[in-house]
Design an enzyme around this catalytic site. Structure first.
Site, PDB file in Angstrom:
ATOM      1  N   ASP A  56       0.834  -1.199   0.000  1.00  0.00           N
ATOM      2  CA  ASP A  56       0.000   0.000   0.000  1.00  0.00           C
ATOM      3  C   ASP A  56       0.873   1.255   0.000  1.00  0.00           C
ATOM      4  OD1 ASP A  56      -2.372  -1.437   0.048  1.00  0.00           O
ATOM      5  OD2 ASP A  56      -2.494  -1.450   2.239  1.00  0.00           O
ATOM      6  N   TYR A  84       6.051  -8.674   8.368  1.00  0.00           N
ATOM      7  CA  TYR A  84       5.802  -7.236   8.490  1.00  0.00           C
ATOM      8  C   TYR A  84       6.052  -6.786   9.924  1.00  0.00           C
ATOM      9  CZ  TYR A  84       3.069  -7.780   4.154  1.00  0.00           C
ATOM     10  OH  TYR A  84       2.665  -8.069   2.867  1.00  0.00           O
ATOM     11  N   ASP A  98      -6.682   2.051   7.993  1.00  0.00           N
ATOM     12  CA  ASP A  98      -5.357   2.661   8.150  1.00  0.00           C
ATOM     13  C   ASP A  98      -5.522   4.174   8.077  1.00  0.00           C
ATOM     14  OD1 ASP A  98      -5.719   3.225   5.445  1.00  0.00           O
ATOM     15  OD2 ASP A  98      -3.997   2.059   4.760  1.00  0.00           O
ATOM     16  N   ARG A 190      -3.974  -4.527   7.503  1.00  0.00           N
ATOM     17  CA  ARG A 190      -4.992  -3.531   7.893  1.00  0.00           C
ATOM     18  C   ARG A 190      -6.206  -4.205   8.521  1.00  0.00           C
ATOM     19  NH1 ARG A 190      -6.917  -0.573   3.004  1.00  0.00           N
ATOM     20  NH2 ARG A 190      -5.918  -2.175   1.732  1.00  0.00           N
TER      21      ARG A 190
END
Length: 238
Positions: A56, A84, A98, A190
């Site tokens: 993203d 992540y 987010d 997310r």
């Protein structure tokens, strides 16, 4: 990566480039930039370039860029496990899960303890069902979900199974909770942030995200765009 790797012949034969995606760039913008830089530095008219897994715009970190014949390996690379790190901000939700959208609801967090946070991670390891965010590029009836979202349309998004092999809390500084996650292809961090907030009987959204690993590839070995440019032979920005 060294300068000796970067020639027209080697780019066409195939390279896997490890790049550290800048904040606010789309993955598509990185691909376009790299393609232009290769064509300019090597004086070639056409070269295949693609990425192995979207990040993203508000995420940073490891982006695998494949060139030439190695673009055929993109699906294989996309299927590898990913790691992540990031931050979940508790006590507030956003429609996009987010910071792409503004906070739409606030929640009490006075009941949330460190023990509760750590214990709740167990609900999100192994095979879990996850609903992708409506602000995503997935398609419903041929239309990107984010297009429905921007029109304020309600869309039924089916849940899908993903696998999270590790979900570790690395620091708590309320309302911010830092984490490390290792997960399968198709996992939306997310959505994990949003669901984690719900499980804490509060709300939550993703405020920081960085991809650190894809399979055996590590962001510590990745180049920033400007460093990649310096390694290209005879490349000048203007």
């Amino acid at each position: 990566m060294s300068q000796s790797q970067f020639s027209a012949e080697k780019f066409k034969e195939g390279q896997v480039l490890l790049l550290d995606k800048p904040l606010e760039w789309t993955s598509f913008q990185v691909v376009n930039k790299v393609r232009w830089m290769i064509r300019k530095s090597c004086d070639i008219k056409k070269i295949k370039v693609g990425h192995a897994g979207t990040l993203d715009p508000l995420a940073t970190g490891l982006l695998l860029i494949c060139t030439g014949k190695f673009t055929k390996t993109i699906n294989e690379l996309m299927g590898q496990e990913k790691e992540y790190t990031g931050t979940i901000t508790l006590g507030a939700t956003t429609p996009s899960y987010d910071l792409e959208t503004e906070v739409n609801e606030n929640f009490d967090i006075s009941h949330i303890t460190a023990d509760l946070i750590h214990n709740t991670t167990a609900q999100f390891t192994g095979d879990i069902l996850q609903q992708p965010p409506i602000f995503s590029a997935l398609k419903k009836d041929g239309v990107r979900l984010y297009e429905h979202a921007r029109k304020g349309e309600t869309v039924d998004i089916p849940k899908r199974q993903v696998h999270i092999s590790a979900f570790e809390i690395t620091n708590i500084d309320m309302p911010n909770v830092e984490f490390r996650v290792t997960c399968s292809k198709g996992t939306y961090i997310r959505s994990l942030a949003n669901d984690f907030g719900k499980a804490l009987q509060s709300g939550g959204h993703l405020s920081v995200l960085r991809r650190t690993k894809i399979g055996d590839f590590n962001v510590n070995d990745a180049l920033k765009i400007e460093d990649f440019a310096r390694l290209l032979p005879d490349f000048e920005e203007n």
